[in-house]
Design a protein around this motif. Structure first.
Motif, PDB file in Angstrom:
ATOM      1  N   SER A   2      11.351  42.390  -4.637  1.00 43.29           N
ATOM      2  CA  SER A   2      10.989  41.041  -4.175  1.00 43.29           C
ATOM      3  C   SER A   2      10.596  40.161  -5.361  1.00 43.29           C
ATOM      4  O   SER A   2       9.932  40.638  -6.284  1.00 43.29           O
ATOM      5  N   HIS A  55       8.519  41.029   0.906  1.00 41.90           N
ATOM      6  CA  HIS A  55       7.504  39.978   1.015  1.00 41.90           C
ATOM      7  C   HIS A  55       6.620  40.201   2.248  1.00 41.90           C
ATOM      8  O   HIS A  55       5.400  40.070   2.177  1.00 41.90           O
ATOM      9  N   ASP A  71      16.604  38.577   9.946  1.00 40.40           N
ATOM     10  CA  ASP A  71      17.702  38.755   8.988  1.00 40.40           C
ATOM     11  C   ASP A  71      18.994  38.881   9.792  1.00 40.40           C
ATOM     12  O   ASP A  71      18.990  39.410  10.908  1.00 40.40           O
ATOM     13  N   ASP A 103      13.425  33.377   1.388  1.00 42.38           N
ATOM     14  CA  ASP A 103      13.805  33.826   0.039  1.00 42.38           C
ATOM     15  C   ASP A 103      15.333  33.920   0.111  1.00 42.38           C
ATOM     16  O   ASP A 103      15.873  34.914   0.569  1.00 42.38           O
ATOM     17  N   ASN A 145      20.589  40.043  -0.802  1.00 49.65           N
ATOM     18  CA  ASN A 145      19.674  41.084  -1.266  1.00 49.65           C
ATOM     19  C   ASN A 145      20.427  42.040  -2.190  1.00 49.65           C
ATOM     20  O   ASN A 145      21.670  42.049  -2.221  1.00 49.65           O
TER      21      ASN A 145
HETATM   22  C1  LIG Z   1      16.816  37.587  -1.191  1.00 51.79           C
HETATM   23  S1  LIG Z   1      16.961  38.559   0.255  1.00 51.79           S
HETATM   24  C2  LIG Z   1      15.323  38.611   0.885  1.00 51.79           C
HETATM   25  C3  LIG Z   1      14.500  39.719   0.292  1.00 51.79           C
HETATM   26  C4  LIG Z   1      13.128  39.837   0.902  1.00 51.79           C
HETATM   27  N1  LIG Z   1      12.344  38.647   0.745  1.00 51.79           N
HETATM   28  C5  LIG Z   1      12.383  41.028   0.302  1.00 51.79           C
HETATM   29  O1  LIG Z   1      11.357  40.801  -0.357  1.00 51.79           O
HETATM   30  O2  LIG Z   1      12.811  42.165   0.491  1.00 51.79           O
HETATM   31  C6  LIG Z   1      17.713  37.443   1.360  1.00 51.79           C
HETATM   32  C7  LIG Z   1      17.971  38.035   2.735  1.00 51.79           C
HETATM   33  O3  LIG Z   1      18.200  36.954   3.610  1.00 51.79           O
HETATM   34  C8  LIG Z   1      19.235  37.274   4.485  1.00 51.79           C
HETATM   35  N2  LIG Z   1      19.805  35.984   4.896  1.00 51.79           N
HETATM   36  C9  LIG Z   1      20.424  35.080   4.115  1.00 51.79           C
HETATM   37  N3  LIG Z   1      20.779  34.013   4.852  1.00 51.79           N
HETATM   38  C10 LIG Z   1      20.346  34.247   6.110  1.00 51.79           C
HETATM   39  C11 LIG Z   1      20.405  33.502   7.329  1.00 51.79           C
HETATM   40  N4  LIG Z   1      20.998  32.311   7.388  1.00 51.79           N
HETATM   41  N5  LIG Z   1      19.843  34.029   8.440  1.00 51.79           N
HETATM   42  C12 LIG Z   1      19.239  35.266   8.387  1.00 51.79           C
HETATM   43  N6  LIG Z   1      19.175  36.018   7.279  1.00 51.79           N
HETATM   44  C13 LIG Z   1      19.712  35.507   6.148  1.00 51.79           C
HETATM   45  C14 LIG Z   1      20.169  38.144   3.699  1.00 51.79           C
HETATM   46  O4  LIG Z   1      20.916  38.986   4.560  1.00 51.79           O
HETATM   47  C15 LIG Z   1      19.202  38.929   2.816  1.00 51.79           C
HETATM   48  O5  LIG Z   1      18.857  40.153   3.390  1.00 51.79           O
END
Ligand SMILES: C[S@@+](CC[C@H](N)C(=O)[O-])C[C@H]1O[C@@H](n2cnc3c(N)ncnc32)[C@H](O)[C@@H]1O
Length: 300
Positions: A15, A48, A65, A107, A111
């Protein structure tokens, strides 16, 4: 698609800016000694949410997600808090909370598991199908875009979402190749073809020449800009007065959108005139964090 989710190392997303996200919640003027609810709109591996639930004993979370593998990983990680988190597999643009919440964090982007799993087709370093869908049940893959868009449409897309100056040359090359051989064998062959559009000196720089084109395709496949617009528009109706929205973005197109929204929407106080960025120490241990920018706003 077969992904070994039983293997405990299958999801090792680090994260970004955890302390800064905690700071953004810790400093809003609500009473943290009473029960309060927050939404993690991009749960990923649950990193997070885990830290927030750990830090704030009165916090209840809703985690979203669109990726079933992320949902599975987060459910495992957050099992110890299972009475305090509701996990929902959905696109955040389709979500509407039953009651108003005290904060929303997002975020954005992909991922680490998505980029590291060749079969998901996000990577030009690991060969896989030209896919890039965060939600594997969605119909359109990146391969459909490069096959079905006209050369002009493809060039515009690569320019708009990748800010790639060689967009026209790259689109011409891709469409020519597709006309001759139907498609590419996978992401590596596509990346190689894109690399060939660059002058030799530029092909071997630190940043791979296909980076911007892959970013553009990924943004288009997942409609990342459209769903961010929806999230920004919906957030005011999700939040209680004085509620906080914290967004981490990873490229200038998203960051510009968040910045302008927080600056111009009269329903919010913009709490970050300049974005918060990760410390040098964090960038050293997590290279992916180097382009992260956190912006925070508060509902009036
Ligand atoms: C950067 S990662 C988040 C990591 C998380 N904050 C952690 O600390 O483990 C972004 C996540 O958002 C999801 N995501 C991206 N766009 C999305 C959307 N429109 N709706 C739901 N999930 C989404 C992706 O599948 C991914 O798993």
């Amino acid at each position: 698609m077969e992904i070994d989710s039983k293997n405990s190392s299958f999801f090792n997303h680090k994260s970004v800016m955890v302390d800064q996200i905690i700071y953004s919640i810790n400093n809003f003027p609500q009473q943290l000694d009473k029960k309060f609810v927050g939404i993690d709109a991009t749960l990923g591996g649950g990193g997070h949410s885990f830290e927030l639930l750990n830090k704030f004993p009165n916090l209840q979370m809703i985690g979203l997600d669109q990726d079933p593998y992320a949902i599975e990983a987060a459910s495992n990680k957050l099992n110890i808090f299972k009475n305090r988190i509701k996990i929902i597999k959905t696109n955040f643009s389709d979500f509407k909370p039953e009651d108003k919440v005290s904060f929303v964090i997002a975020d954005l982007g992909f991922n680490s598991n998505q980029i590291e799993t060749a079969e998901r087709g996000f990577s030009f370093q690991k060969d896989g199908p030209i896919d890039m869908r965060m939600n594997p049940t969605q119909k359109t893959k990146a391969e459909d875009l490069i096959k079905n868009l006209t050369e002009n449409e493809l060039a515009d897309l690569i320019y708009k979402y990748g800010e790639e100056k060689l967009s026209r040359k790259i689109a011409r090359k891709i469409k020519n190749d597709i006309q001759i051989k139907g498609s590419y064998s996978g992401t590596k062959e596509l990346a190689y073809a894109i690399g060939g559009c660059f002058p030799p000196k530029q092909r071997y720089r630190k940043i791979h020449p296909a980076t911007r084109t892959f970013q553009a395709l990924r943004i288009a496949v997942n409609k990342e800009i459209e769903v961010l617009d929806k999230l920004l528009n919906n957030a005011s109706s999700w939040l209680v007065p004085s509620g906080i929205i914290s967004i981490i973005s990873f490229h200038s197109i998203e960051d510009r959108k968040v910045k302008n929204y927080f600056k111009n929407d009269e329903r919010f106080f913009n709490l970050t005139k300049k974005p918060i960025v990760p410390s040098e120490d964090e960038v050293k241990i997590n290279k992916r964090s180097r382009s992260a920018k956190l912006r925070i706003a508060q509902l009036k």
